[in-house]
Design a protein around this motif. Structure first.
Motif, PDB file in Angstrom:
ATOM      1  N   ILE A 130     -23.806   6.654 -11.433  1.00 50.97           N
ATOM      2  CA  ILE A 130     -23.227   5.602 -10.603  1.00 50.97           C
ATOM      3  C   ILE A 130     -24.180   4.427 -10.467  1.00 50.97           C
ATOM      4  N   ILE A 131     -25.475   4.727 -10.241  1.00 48.84           N
ATOM      5  CA  ILE A 131     -26.459   3.658 -10.078  1.00 48.84           C
ATOM      6  C   ILE A 131     -26.493   2.755 -11.303  1.00 48.84           C
ATOM      7  N   LEU A 132     -26.627   3.367 -12.464  1.00 50.05           N
ATOM      8  CA  LEU A 132     -26.776   2.574 -13.672  1.00 50.05           C
ATOM      9  C   LEU A 132     -25.482   1.877 -14.053  1.00 50.05           C
ATOM     10  N   ALA A 133     -24.369   2.508 -13.769  1.00 51.50           N
ATOM     11  CA  ALA A 133     -23.087   1.870 -14.038  1.00 51.50           C
ATOM     12  C   ALA A 133     -22.904   0.641 -13.153  1.00 51.50           C
TER      13      ALA A 133
ATOM     14  N   ASN B 175     -11.393  11.677 -12.340  1.00 49.43           N
ATOM     15  CA  ASN B 175     -10.003  11.395 -12.682  1.00 49.43           C
ATOM     16  C   ASN B 175      -9.610  10.018 -12.142  1.00 49.43           C
ATOM     17  N   PRO B 176      -9.516   9.003 -13.013  1.00 45.23           N
ATOM     18  CA  PRO B 176      -9.154   7.663 -12.549  1.00 45.23           C
ATOM     19  C   PRO B 176      -7.673   7.520 -12.228  1.00 45.23           C
ATOM     20  N   LYS B 177      -6.868   8.491 -12.623  1.00 46.61           N
ATOM     21  CA  LYS B 177      -5.437   8.437 -12.334  1.00 46.61           C
ATOM     22  C   LYS B 177      -5.166   8.826 -10.880  1.00 46.61           C
ATOM     23  N   THR B 178      -5.878   9.851 -10.406  1.00 40.40           N
ATOM     24  CA  THR B 178      -5.741  10.283  -9.013  1.00 40.40           C
ATOM     25  C   THR B 178      -6.850   9.711  -8.132  1.00 40.40           C
ATOM     26  N   ASN B 179      -7.829   9.059  -8.779  1.00 44.67           N
ATOM     27  CA  ASN B 179      -9.004   8.538  -8.070  1.00 44.67           C
ATOM     28  C   ASN B 179      -9.726   9.643  -7.309  1.00 44.67           C
ATOM     29  N   LYS B 180      -9.910  10.774  -7.990  1.00 50.01           N
ATOM     30  CA  LYS B 180     -10.618  11.902  -7.387  1.00 50.01           C
ATOM     31  C   LYS B 180     -11.719  12.409  -8.314  1.00 50.01           C
ATOM     32  N   THR B 181     -12.795  12.843  -7.703  1.00 49.76           N
ATOM     33  CA  THR B 181     -13.906  13.477  -8.416  1.00 49.76           C
ATOM     34  C   THR B 181     -14.015  14.915  -7.938  1.00 49.76           C
TER      35      THR B 181
ATOM     36  N   GLU C 143     -22.972   7.927  -1.118  1.00 50.49           N
ATOM     37  CA  GLU C 143     -22.565   7.002  -0.060  1.00 50.49           C
ATOM     38  C   GLU C 143     -23.604   5.904   0.135  1.00 50.49           C
ATOM     39  N   ALA C 144     -24.875   6.290   0.165  1.00 48.33           N
ATOM     40  CA  ALA C 144     -25.935   5.306   0.353  1.00 48.33           C
ATOM     41  C   ALA C 144     -25.993   4.333  -0.821  1.00 48.33           C
ATOM     42  N   ALA C 145     -25.802   4.840  -2.031  1.00 51.44           N
ATOM     43  CA  ALA C 145     -25.830   3.982  -3.221  1.00 51.44           C
ATOM     44  C   ALA C 145     -24.658   3.014  -3.223  1.00 51.44           C
ATOM     45  N   LYS C 146     -23.491   3.494  -2.788  1.00 49.05           N
ATOM     46  CA  LYS C 146     -22.316   2.618  -2.736  1.00 49.05           C
ATOM     47  C   LYS C 146     -22.497   1.510  -1.704  1.00 49.05           C
ATOM     48  N   ASN C 147     -23.141   1.822  -0.586  1.00 45.96           N
ATOM     49  CA  ASN C 147     -23.310   0.854   0.486  1.00 45.96           C
ATOM     50  C   ASN C 147     -24.350  -0.207   0.178  1.00 45.96           C
TER      51      ASN C 147
ATOM     52  N   LYS D 201     -13.577   3.997  -8.581  1.00 44.50           N
ATOM     53  CA  LYS D 201     -12.860   4.339  -7.344  1.00 44.50           C
ATOM     54  C   LYS D 201     -12.833   5.843  -7.089  1.00 44.50           C
ATOM     55  N   ALA D 202     -12.921   6.635  -8.159  1.00 40.60           N
ATOM     56  CA  ALA D 202     -12.866   8.088  -8.003  1.00 40.60           C
ATOM     57  C   ALA D 202     -14.072   8.638  -7.271  1.00 40.60           C
ATOM     58  N   ALA D 203     -15.169   7.871  -7.236  1.00 43.64           N
ATOM     59  CA  ALA D 203     -16.377   8.335  -6.538  1.00 43.64           C
ATOM     60  C   ALA D 203     -16.187   8.369  -5.031  1.00 43.64           C
TER      61      ALA D 203
END
Length: 369
Positions: free
Chosen positions: A35-38, A108-114, A260-264, A300-302
């Protein structure tokens, strides 16, 4: 099978025999690194430094994948990543050892779930290509044939495709937690842990309380875990009534806290020196372009993570204290993972992964079907 051969997890968790000392151990942050590098790629700056850090981590497993992963990724279909954690220091291209954390991640990007499915490191397995060593624990697969053998073994055992892998050592996790300013995690139980002794003895004690996100260390109370505290929280095993399963739960809680911390605050992680440092703790066959695609199509799945684990029963075998997974539980895990990948329902793989005979299973006193 006699009583000594089959033992409960609680009994094994209470044994205080001679234990190997581990400085850092037993969690995973491959997903975090991904996630970080993306995210770094999405921001579009520090491009060369970021790409250089990722390139240093790239190690191909040199196997034919179960499916065309480039096509899967470009089409935006659900993907799987085998996450492997080791207690080594800095990784190198010749590293051999055991992977003490094993998780299958599906996005899963279709359901936006990991979905994160933990596999007990002591799971009884016949390592694909090395069946003559049976019985083995699944965490030994890497020592026999690196990522390629681990991928092939998990794929065959659960009858699922593994699209990518990521291997991370625990020094990397500590660096990331500190860089993002710590993580907030609510403890599921009350316990003390000394990373120097791997028990609740000694002076370097971290104290966690059930239902609370605060902890104490050396007489001081803190509301957010730094890297060392996160490692201590993740490593404790012997005083957890659920043994390694309880530890897996805490590993996943730390992982979620990191995400969560990385997303924020993603920009805090876009330091080229930091990324270069983390890259030395990581191996993966995800390329820079793969990560950019994942950031664009799967991010979004994250935000919706489902945690699960494969449950086994404790046996005492020549391979040591071992977890034997029933065929029903194996099938359940396969069902969960195949559904999360939008694949048709299918029968799970061989009971112990590789090809072993019924007589071999019977000779060690484990289920044969």
């Amino acid at each position: 099978m006699d009583d000594e051969q089959k033992v409960s997890r609680s009994e094994r968790g209470n044994k205080k025999g001679k234990k190997k000392s581990h400085k850092v151990r037993n969690t995973i942050l491959s997903l975090l690194l991904l996630i970080i590098l993306a995210v770094a790629g999405l921001f579009g700056y520090a491009y060369m430094q970021t790409k250089g850090a990722i390139d240093k981590s790239y190690v191909a497993p040199n196997i034919k994948k179960a499916r065309d992963v480039s096509s899967v990724l470009n089409d935006g279909r659900p993907i799987s990543i085998l996450l492997l954690g080791t207690d080594t220091g800095e990784l190198n291209r010749n590293y051999k050892g055991r992977t003490d954390s094993i998780m299958v991640l599906t996005i899963n990007p279709k359901t936006n779930k990991t979905t994160i499915m933990s596999i007990p490191r002591d799971t009884l397995i016949a390592i694909v290509g090395y069946e003559n060593t049976f019985p083995q624990k699944i965490n030994a697969a890497y020592s026999y044939g690196s990522a390629a053998t681990t991928i092939k073994t998990v794929q065959k055992w659960l009858n699922i495709p593994i699209d990518y892998y990521a291997l991370v050592n625990m020094g990397g996790m500590e660096k990331v937690v500190n860089k993002i300013g710590g993580v907030t995690v609510t403890s599921p139980l009350t316990f003390n842990f000394n990373p120097d002794t791997a028990h609740s003895t000694g002076s370097n004690l971290y104290s966690f309380t059930e239902g609370s996100s605060t902890y104490s260390h050396n007489g001081k109370t803190y509301s957010k875990m730094n890297g060392k505290a996160a490692l201590a929280f993740s490593r404790m095993r012997y005083n957890d009534p659920q043994g390694d399963y309880g530890r897996q739960t805490r590993q996943r809680l730390v992982l979620q806290g990191i995400i969560e911390a990385a997303k924020n605050n993603p920009t805090k992680l876009l330091d080229s020196g930091f990324l270069d440092s983390v890259s030395s703790s990581t191996q993966t066959d995800l390329t820079y372009n793969d990560m950019i695609t994942i950031a664009r199509k799967y991010a979004k799945a994250a935000g919706h993570i489902s945690n699960d684990h494969i449950q086994g029963t404790g046996y005492s075998l020549s391979s040591g204290s071992t977890e034997v997974v029933s065929s029903d539980e194996q099938q359940r895990a396969t069902n969960v993972l195949r559904k999360s990948l939008c694949l048709k329902a299918a029968q799970t793989g061989p009971l112990y992964g590789g090809n072993v005979s019924v007589s071999e299973m019977s000779s060690i006193g484990v289920p044969t079907n």
